[in-house]
Design a protein around this motif. Structure first.
Motif, PDB file in Angstrom:
ATOM      1  N   MET A 297      95.541 -54.634  -7.403  1.00 48.38           N
ATOM      2  CA  MET A 297      95.606 -56.065  -7.690  1.00 48.38           C
ATOM      3  C   MET A 297      95.189 -56.925  -6.511  1.00 48.38           C
ATOM      4  N   ILE A 298      94.777 -58.144  -6.855  1.00 44.58           N
ATOM      5  CA  ILE A 298      94.551 -59.205  -5.880  1.00 44.58           C
ATOM      6  C   ILE A 298      95.599 -60.277  -6.174  1.00 44.58           C
ATOM      7  N   PRO A 299      96.576 -60.481  -5.310  1.00 44.50           N
ATOM      8  CA  PRO A 299      97.643 -61.452  -5.591  1.00 44.50           C
ATOM      9  C   PRO A 299      97.104 -62.874  -5.661  1.00 44.50           C
ATOM     10  N   GLY A 300      97.664 -63.652  -6.549  1.00 42.07           N
ATOM     11  CA  GLY A 300      97.289 -65.050  -6.651  1.00 42.07           C
ATOM     12  C   GLY A 300      97.900 -65.881  -5.535  1.00 42.07           C
ATOM     13  N   THR A 301      97.288 -67.014  -5.275  1.00 43.35           N
ATOM     14  CA  THR A 301      97.791 -67.875  -4.201  1.00 43.35           C
ATOM     15  C   THR A 301      98.839 -68.858  -4.701  1.00 43.35           C
ATOM     16  N   ASP A 302      98.664 -69.399  -5.901  1.00 39.51           N
ATOM     17  CA  ASP A 302      99.544 -70.451  -6.412  1.00 39.51           C
ATOM     18  C   ASP A 302     100.481 -69.949  -7.511  1.00 39.51           C
ATOM     19  N   ARG A 303      99.957 -69.120  -8.399  1.00 36.50           N
ATOM     20  CA  ARG A 303     100.746 -68.622  -9.543  1.00 36.50           C
ATOM     21  C   ARG A 303     100.637 -67.107  -9.586  1.00 36.50           C
ATOM     22  N   LYS A 304     101.180 -66.486  -8.543  1.00 33.24           N
ATOM     23  CA  LYS A 304     100.997 -65.036  -8.411  1.00 33.24           C
ATOM     24  C   LYS A 304     101.750 -64.236  -9.464  1.00 33.24           C
ATOM     25  N   ASP A 305     102.684 -64.888 -10.185  1.00 34.58           N
ATOM     26  CA  ASP A 305     103.404 -64.175 -11.241  1.00 34.58           C
ATOM     27  C   ASP A 305     102.743 -64.364 -12.611  1.00 34.58           C
ATOM     28  N   GLU A 306     101.487 -64.844 -12.628  1.00 32.22           N
ATOM     29  CA  GLU A 306     100.670 -64.903 -13.839  1.00 32.22           C
ATOM     30  C   GLU A 306      99.443 -64.025 -13.616  1.00 32.22           C
ATOM     31  N   TYR A 307      99.059 -63.257 -14.630  1.00 30.19           N
ATOM     32  CA  TYR A 307      98.136 -62.146 -14.401  1.00 30.19           C
ATOM     33  C   TYR A 307      96.981 -62.136 -15.397  1.00 30.19           C
ATOM     34  N   ILE A 308      95.809 -61.827 -14.888  1.00 32.44           N
ATOM     35  CA  ILE A 308      94.671 -61.459 -15.740  1.00 32.44           C
ATOM     36  C   ILE A 308      94.438 -59.968 -15.497  1.00 32.44           C
ATOM     37  N   ILE A 309      94.407 -59.176 -16.565  1.00 38.06           N
ATOM     38  CA  ILE A 309      94.251 -57.726 -16.427  1.00 38.06           C
ATOM     39  C   ILE A 309      92.863 -57.310 -16.903  1.00 38.06           C
ATOM     40  N   TYR A 310      92.073 -56.750 -15.992  1.00 34.85           N
ATOM     41  CA  TYR A 310      90.847 -56.054 -16.358  1.00 34.85           C
ATOM     42  C   TYR A 310      91.200 -54.584 -16.603  1.00 34.85           C
ATOM     43  N   SER A 311      90.739 -54.034 -17.717  1.00 31.80           N
ATOM     44  CA  SER A 311      91.044 -52.633 -18.014  1.00 31.80           C
ATOM     45  C   SER A 311      89.776 -51.856 -18.353  1.00 31.80           C
ATOM     46  N   ALA A 312      89.821 -50.571 -18.067  1.00 25.73           N
ATOM     47  CA  ALA A 312      88.774 -49.626 -18.462  1.00 25.73           C
ATOM     48  C   ALA A 312      89.388 -48.243 -18.394  1.00 25.73           C
ATOM     49  N   HIS A 313      88.995 -47.366 -19.288  1.00 23.78           N
ATOM     50  CA  HIS A 313      89.552 -46.008 -19.215  1.00 23.78           C
ATOM     51  C   HIS A 313      88.672 -45.134 -18.331  1.00 23.78           C
ATOM     52  N   TRP A 314      89.342 -44.360 -17.460  1.00 23.05           N
ATOM     53  CA  TRP A 314      88.605 -43.505 -16.541  1.00 23.05           C
ATOM     54  C   TRP A 314      88.325 -42.115 -17.113  1.00 23.05           C
ATOM     55  N   ASP A 315      88.995 -41.750 -18.198  1.00 23.86           N
ATOM     56  CA  ASP A 315      88.944 -40.361 -18.663  1.00 23.86           C
ATOM     57  C   ASP A 315      87.775 -40.089 -19.596  1.00 23.86           C
ATOM     58  N   PHE A 361      93.515 -54.835 -11.794  1.00 25.96           N
ATOM     59  CA  PHE A 361      92.480 -53.889 -12.229  1.00 25.96           C
ATOM     60  C   PHE A 361      93.177 -52.586 -12.624  1.00 25.96           C
ATOM     61  N   MET A 362      93.029 -52.224 -13.892  1.00 29.33           N
ATOM     62  CA  MET A 362      93.781 -51.098 -14.418  1.00 29.33           C
ATOM     63  C   MET A 362      92.820 -50.082 -15.032  1.00 29.33           C
ATOM     64  N   ALA A 363      92.694 -48.926 -14.400  1.00 26.51           N
ATOM     65  CA  ALA A 363      91.908 -47.811 -14.940  1.00 26.51           C
ATOM     66  C   ALA A 363      92.892 -46.868 -15.618  1.00 26.51           C
ATOM     67  N   VAL A 364      92.824 -46.820 -16.949  1.00 25.66           N
ATOM     68  CA  VAL A 364      93.855 -46.120 -17.713  1.00 25.66           C
ATOM     69  C   VAL A 364      93.397 -44.735 -18.134  1.00 25.66           C
ATOM     70  N   THR A 365      94.372 -43.890 -18.369  1.00 25.64           N
ATOM     71  CA  THR A 365      94.141 -42.500 -18.744  1.00 25.64           C
ATOM     72  C   THR A 365      94.217 -42.317 -20.259  1.00 25.64           C
ATOM     73  N   GLY A 366      93.697 -41.202 -20.725  1.00 25.08           N
ATOM     74  CA  GLY A 366      93.962 -40.734 -22.081  1.00 25.08           C
ATOM     75  C   GLY A 366      93.408 -41.579 -23.201  1.00 25.08           C
ATOM     76  N   GLU A 367      92.391 -42.406 -22.947  1.00 25.33           N
ATOM     77  CA  GLU A 367      91.835 -43.209 -24.041  1.00 25.33           C
ATOM     78  C   GLU A 367      91.197 -42.317 -25.088  1.00 25.33           C
ATOM     79  N   GLU A 368      90.482 -41.298 -24.625  1.00 24.48           N
ATOM     80  CA  GLU A 368      89.766 -40.423 -25.557  1.00 24.48           C
ATOM     81  C   GLU A 368      90.713 -39.604 -26.433  1.00 24.48           C
ATOM     82  N   GLN A 369      91.977 -39.533 -26.050  1.00 28.30           N
ATOM     83  CA  GLN A 369      92.958 -38.767 -26.812  1.00 28.30           C
ATOM     84  C   GLN A 369      93.802 -39.655 -27.722  1.00 28.30           C
ATOM     85  N   GLY A 370      93.441 -40.940 -27.816  1.00 25.71           N
ATOM     86  CA  GLY A 370      94.198 -41.841 -28.684  1.00 25.71           C
ATOM     87  C   GLY A 370      94.774 -43.041 -27.956  1.00 25.71           C
ATOM     88  N   LEU A 371      94.061 -43.562 -26.947  1.00 27.61           N
ATOM     89  CA  LEU A 371      94.488 -44.766 -26.198  1.00 27.61           C
ATOM     90  C   LEU A 371      95.856 -44.551 -25.548  1.00 27.61           C
TER      91      LEU A 371
END
Length: 537
Positions: A297-315, A361-371
């Motif tokens: 993650m890259i922490p926010g400066t003003d509203r660090k407890d609000e999040y934008i999540i980029y995702s992609a599966h690595w598997d 930034f979230m690279a997730v596992t097991g997408e090919e096996q059913g997300l």
């Protein structure tokens, strides 16, 4: 199609009236994209299958690259979220035996059928289980539909069609017409059959409504499979059979000579006993282990407890059935492209001013096996879903050049469409709904699990019309990939021949959308009528 053309015309009008005032933006590096795709899709990564040496190499690589960019761990002091899973290596019997009054015949493993299980047991089977045709295998009260009604399913095996009744029906009011609902997905069909108490389920393969050929079934449903253990009901056997095998089965049954596809589409359909039994065994090797989502993650400066999540599966599928002498399923497009995209977008954010909201930034596992990795995150989120502004999911980016369109899968669900349109117009592009919504792509990547917990999600790519390639040329390009590379060892990367300008353009758009979200205080909303709106509210 009329609505689609109206929308396309409106998009072109909006584009024509745009003053093309493009704001200055940091560039997502094409060199970075290519470098990471080449590494992640190399034989050294052994097809990136969870629970293998390929996983260790992959997650370590991603962690190291995020650290080099100066990102912080996304899960406390760790770059990893542990995802406990079970690996089941099932060996089905050589034959699936179909028996009835007209005699007995065998279906051959892989050639005619595949059979798996989610039961964590060393041996499962169907022994003379009664076969019952259950149409599309759907229970949908909102459509007044119940394909399982009137039968005690204990010990029985349902035989069902893939997709849902709206597909190719010509009736836009039947389910969602040609657009696939979740009821059309194979995952739903197994879940529902188990809820009904059936012992097994056989899905009849048909290339067009499934949107992939039997070769994908062979490679995807053979060898080791991964699951997340659950207290939900489970079938003894989850199976597919080929269309040819289904024709043979129906010819030997009470359905001989009947149009079973037409029958299944009729409202009020009731299940039909076939006067046939099925027998098949599966012997399992079971391994319990922990896979990993990689979270930076890259922490926010003003509203660090609000999040934008980029995702992609690595598997991907690792080392599997050889095809043309190659057994490494490298997954260059699916999904080294998206994983490389995470790193390239992260690099772009680090070049500029720190965002006001936090970027994950979230690279997730097991997408090919059913997300599986994203499903586990949805059940055990690191970041409060109510404080998660949006998800931007990146999966299988591929094009022969820069694309005029941005095709949005799940168009009409949320205000993320509007963010995407603004960013597309800045690139002289137009947005369109997915023209092949019948393939159910909305349910086939990780954004779906973010949506299920109320997080507005964008899943899009240029895939319809190129700046330098016609619609027909792009259609042929996509068809070639689907038939010759998708989920096959031939999905490889060649730096000398792979065109990345279209991939870069899409990733630039995703960066621009995320940057806008990260520096404002608005939360995009689900549109009225979206099935995900209630979870957000």
């Amino acid at each position: 199609m009329k609505n689609y053309l109206k929308f396309l015309a409106a998009a072109v009008i909006v584009f024509a009236s745009c003053d093309n005032d493009k704001s200055e933006t940091i560039e997502v590096s094409k060199t970075t994209i290519g470098k990471h795709i080449e590494r992640l899709a190399s034989d050294d990564f052994m097809g990136r299958k969870p629970f293998t040496k390929g996983e260790v190499i992959t997650v370590n690589y991603l962690k190291d690259e995020f650290e080099k960019l100066g990102l912080l761990p996304g899960n406390g002091d760790s770059f990893y979220q542990d995802v406990p899973m079970v690996e089941i290596t099932g060996t089905p019997s050589e034959n699936m035996v179909i028996a009835g009054k007209k005699g007995t015949f065998n279906l051959k493993a892989l050639k005619d059928f595949v059979a798996t299980t989610n039961k964590v047991e060393e041996h499962v089977s169907l022994k003379n289980s009664e076969l019952v045709f259950a149409g599309y295998g759907i229970v949908a009260p909102e459509y007044g539909w119940n394909d399982y009604e009137g039968i005690d399913w204990k010990g029985k095996t349902a035989v069902v069609l893939i997709n849902d009744p709206g597909f190719k029906s010509g009736d836009s009011t039947l389910f969602k017409g040609n657009e696939m609902t979740y009821y059309g997905r194979w995952t739903y069909k197994y879940e529902e059959a188990a809820r009904q108490g059936a012992a097994g389920l056989i899905i009849i393969h048909d290339t067009e409504p499934a949107s992939y050929g039997w070769n994908v079934i062979e490679s995807g449903w053979s060898g080791a499979r991964l699951i997340i253990e659950s207290d939900a009901p489970q079938l003894n056997v989850e199976s597919w059979i080929s269309g040819e095998s289904a024709a043979k089965m129906f010819d030997a049954s009470t359905m001989k000579g009947k149009d079973y596809k037409k029958m299944a589409r009729e409202k009020g359909f009731k299940p039909v006993p076939l006067a046939l039994n099925v027998s098949v065994d599966i012997k399992n090797k079971i391994k319990k282990d922990v896979s990993k989502n990689v979270v930076a993650m890259i922490p926010g400066t003003d509203r660090k407890d609000e999040y934008i999540i980029y995702s992609a599966h690595w598997d991907h599928f690792g080392i599997g059935k050889p095809i043309d002498g190659d057994s490494i399923y490298n997954g260059a497009v699916d999904n080294a492209s998206g994983t490389a995209g995470l790193l390239a977008i992260a690099e772009a954010f680090k070049k500029g001013k720190a965002p006001k909201r936090s970027i994950v930034f979230m690279a997730v596992t097991g997408e090919e096996q059913g997300l599986l990795g994203s499903a586990y995150y949805a059940a055990y989120p690191i970041f409060n879903p109510k404080k998660t502004v949006a998800n931007i999911n990146i999966d299988a980016l591929d094009s022969p050049g820069k694309m005029k369109d941005l095709t949005i899968t799940g168009f009409g669900q949320s205000e993320m469409d509007e963010y995407a349109e603004e960013a597309a117009l800045q690139q002289n592009r137009y947005i369109i709904p997915d023209p092949v919504a019948e393939k159910g792509y909305f349910f086939r990547s990780d954004h779906f699990n973010f949506a299920k917990i109320g997080i507005p999600a964008l899943y899009a790519s240029g895939s319809y019309e190129g700046f330098d390639k016609s619609i027909e040329e792009i259609k042929a390009y996509n068809a070639f990939y689907e038939h010759n590379k998708y989920h096959q060892p031939s999905d490889e990367y060649d730096a000398a021949t792979t065109e990345l300008s279209g991939v870069q353009l899409d990733l630039q758009l995703f960066f621009n959308v995320g940057s806008k979200l990260a520096n404002e205080d608005y939360f995009p909303k689900w549109y009225d009528g979206s099935e995900f709106k209630a979870a957000r509210e």
